[in-house]
Design an enzyme around this catalytic site. Structure first.
Site, PDB file in Angstrom:
ATOM      1  N   THR A 156      -7.198 -35.755  -7.265  1.00  0.00           N
ATOM      2  CA  THR A 156      -8.466 -34.808  -7.043  1.00  0.00           C
ATOM      3  C   THR A 156      -8.493 -33.875  -5.908  1.00  0.00           C
ATOM      4  O   THR A 156      -9.417 -33.117  -5.453  1.00  0.00           O
ATOM      5  CB  THR A 156      -9.835 -35.923  -6.860  1.00  0.00           C
ATOM      6  OG1 THR A 156      -9.429 -36.909  -5.758  1.00  0.00           O
ATOM      7  CG2 THR A 156     -10.131 -36.699  -8.197  1.00  0.00           C
ATOM      8  N   ASP A 157      -7.130 -33.598  -5.327  1.00  0.00           N
ATOM      9  CA  ASP A 157      -7.049 -32.764  -4.315  1.00  0.00           C
ATOM     10  C   ASP A 157      -6.252 -31.837  -4.642  1.00  0.00           C
ATOM     11  O   ASP A 157      -5.295 -31.503  -3.863  1.00  0.00           O
ATOM     12  CB  ASP A 157      -6.734 -33.629  -2.972  1.00  0.00           C
ATOM     13  CG  ASP A 157      -6.759 -32.712  -1.784  1.00  0.00           C
ATOM     14  OD1 ASP A 157      -7.511 -31.885  -1.667  1.00  0.00           O
ATOM     15  OD2 ASP A 157      -5.755 -32.757  -1.015  1.00  0.00           O
ATOM     16  N   MET A 158      -6.265 -31.188  -5.726  1.00  0.00           N
ATOM     17  CA  MET A 158      -5.389 -30.081  -6.200  1.00  0.00           C
ATOM     18  C   MET A 158      -6.001 -28.639  -5.636  1.00  0.00           C
ATOM     19  O   MET A 158      -6.163 -27.885  -6.762  1.00  0.00           O
ATOM     20  CB  MET A 158      -5.044 -30.285  -7.652  1.00  0.00           C
ATOM     21  CG  MET A 158      -4.419 -31.479  -8.168  1.00  0.00           C
ATOM     22  SD  MET A 158      -4.283 -31.711  -9.851  1.00  0.00           S
ATOM     23  CE  MET A 158      -3.033 -30.316 -10.273  1.00  0.00           C
ATOM     24  N   ASN A 180      -1.870 -26.495  -2.613  1.00  0.00           N
ATOM     25  CA  ASN A 180      -0.933 -27.398  -2.813  1.00  0.00           C
ATOM     26  C   ASN A 180       0.012 -27.095  -4.082  1.00  0.00           C
ATOM     27  O   ASN A 180       0.512 -28.046  -4.691  1.00  0.00           O
ATOM     28  CB  ASN A 180      -1.630 -28.820  -3.317  1.00  0.00           C
ATOM     29  CG  ASN A 180      -2.125 -29.590  -2.131  1.00  0.00           C
ATOM     30  OD1 ASN A 180      -1.486 -29.396  -1.012  1.00  0.00           O
ATOM     31  ND2 ASN A 180      -2.906 -30.372  -2.123  1.00  0.00           N
TER      32      ASN A 180
END
Length: 466
Positions: A369-371, A375
């Site tokens: 959920t941290d794309m 990144n």
């Protein structure tokens, strides 16, 4: 048009006009100071030596005044280091009044926006932004060096001038392959001549434990609780069980106790290692090589730097976040959407779009959920972009909350639209392999292994409906 003003007053008016609008055309400046264009050109020649910058041919010609950096008007040389460790002058960087910069990148490997083809940039040239100290290590650096450098202890508060000043004084090991300024170049040369030997396999675990303790003691409080692993850089020997061409690594690490929060972060570090292994099986996708070490109660994830080659070689690197800001200006966070726009602009090949799509779906199917756009990175080559190896790929859905609480969260795999089905299915196969590997890895806690097993079963259940 009046042309009878005294020369000194008119020249002062020209400098004022240049200081207010840069870069400016000859016609625009002539109108601002109320002289003819030929007279304007003669006036430009009378400006103090070294203050004026001009670039562009014929009607594209533009003019600007240099802006001093900490009271000095000199340009900052920009050096590029190749994969063999050789440095060449890329060109001079000039700061402009009232803002912006000039650096000629046309003809280099870097894609250049149309409005910067003559070297004019509204801020700093975009390849410099990913060199800024950032993240855990950037804040650690800022806390240690801000007084000596005369900048804020928070790197997010730095101006463009602060960034150039810091990089020109201390930026000898920034991301990518560029060096700003002679002082940073001299530090890089000194490092080449006096670099300590890399860590041997026998001494690596204890050395990592010591480096972790030092990073925690002097580092940024609450980083893990805020969703960021503490980390440090290291060099270790390349041996037979480490199929690598570089000894340069970044090492993330967990805490040393067995609290639920620390245990979860340790589980996620192992998951990142497993996810990178599976990402590398996706069509057209490369992934950073990694390994996990356990020592003195800590879990260490060692990730090879893919912008480093051998002992001294480097290669260029730029994040999607920076590329988007410079070339697109799109508010979307969807990697696939941004990749398609880059391809439409001739900046990214279609195979690169497919690689990004496979990686995007894989990340979503492993509950990452941290794309964010920082990144995913690219390597510039001949004015286009190549997708860099994957990194920071892990199930962040299950990261502890900011206060340290380990909350129970359900995972519902996203399903594709019909045109996305083939890419989704390939990503699904890799994601299933990841969840299965995580469910069986004894380095992961039993509770999290059971959670991974449930996610594997759920993904298997929904796959026929894609």
């Amino acid at each position: 048009m009046a042309r009878s003003e005294p020369l000194a007053a008119t020249t002062m008016g020209l400098e004022t006009a240049l200081a207010l609008q840069a870069p400016a055309s000859a016609a625009g400046l002539a109108e601002a100071v109320r002289v003819s264009v030929p007279t304007l050109h003669r006036m430009l020649q009378r400006l103090p030596a070294g203050r004026l910058i001009s670039a562009g041919q014929a009607r594209r010609a533009r003019y600007a005044l240099r802006r001093p950096l900490r009271g000095v008007f000199a340009d900052v040389p920009v050096y590029a280091i190749d994969t063999e460790g050789r440095a060449e002058l890329l060109g001079p960087l000039a700061l402009l009044q009232p803002q912006g910069a000039w650096l000629a990148l046309a003809g280099s490997d870097w894609p250049v926006p149309e409005d910067a083809r003559d070297g004019w940039w509204p801020g700093l040239p975009y390849p410099l932004y990913d060199m800024r100290p950032q993240g855990y290590m950037g804040r650690l650096f800022a806390r240690a060096e801000h007084r000596a450098l005369g900048v804020s202890p928070d790197p997010q508060a730095w101006t463009d001038d602060d960034v150039v000043h810091v990089l020109s004084q201390r930026g000898f090991d920034a991301s990518g392959h560029l060096l700003l300024g002679d002082a940073a170049y001299a530090d890089w040369q000194a490092l080449r001549l006096n670099q300590p030997p890399p860590l041997s396999p026998d001494e690596t675990p204890a050395a990592y434990a010591a480096l972790a303790a030092r990073a925690v003691a002097t580092g940024v409080p609450g980083s893990s609780a805020a969703g960021e692993f503490p980390k440090f850089a290291a060099r270790r020997e390349v041996s037979g069980d480490l199929p690598s061409d570089t000894p340069h690594v970044l090492v993330k690490f967990s805490g040393a106790d067995d609290s639920p929060t620390v245990r979860r972060w340790a589980d996620l570090l192992v998951c990142e290692h497993l996810a990178l292994q599976q990402a590398a099986t996706l069509p057209g996708v490369a992934a950073a090589r990694s390994r996990v070490l356990l020592h003195e109660g800590r879990t260490f994830l060692e990730v090879e730097r893919f912008d480093r080659h051998g002992t001294h070689g480097r290669s260029p690197l730029c994040s999607l976040e920076t590329v988007n800001a410079a070339l697109l200006g799109d508010a979307s966070r969807d990697w696939t959407h941004l990749a398609r726009r880059l391809a439409a602009a001739g900046r990214l090949a279609e195979e690169g779009v497919a690689s990004v799509a496979h990686l995007w779906w894989f990340g979503r199917l492993i509950a990452n959920t941290d794309m964010h756009a920082g990144n995913l990175s690219f390597r510039p080559a001949s004015g286009r972009l190549l997708v860099a190896p994957a990194y920071d790929m892990l199930p962040m859905l299950h990261a502890p909350l900011a206060g340290g609480e380990v909350a129970a969260r359900e995972f519902e795999p996203p399903l594709p639209l019909p045109p996305q089905r083939a890419v989704w299915q390939a990503a699904c196969m890799a994601a299933l392999a990841f969840w299965q590997a995580a469910a069986q890895d004894q380095r992961i806690s039993s509770g999290f292994r059971a959670l991974c097993e449930r996610h594997h079963a759920r993904l298997q259940q929904v796959a026929p409906y894609a």
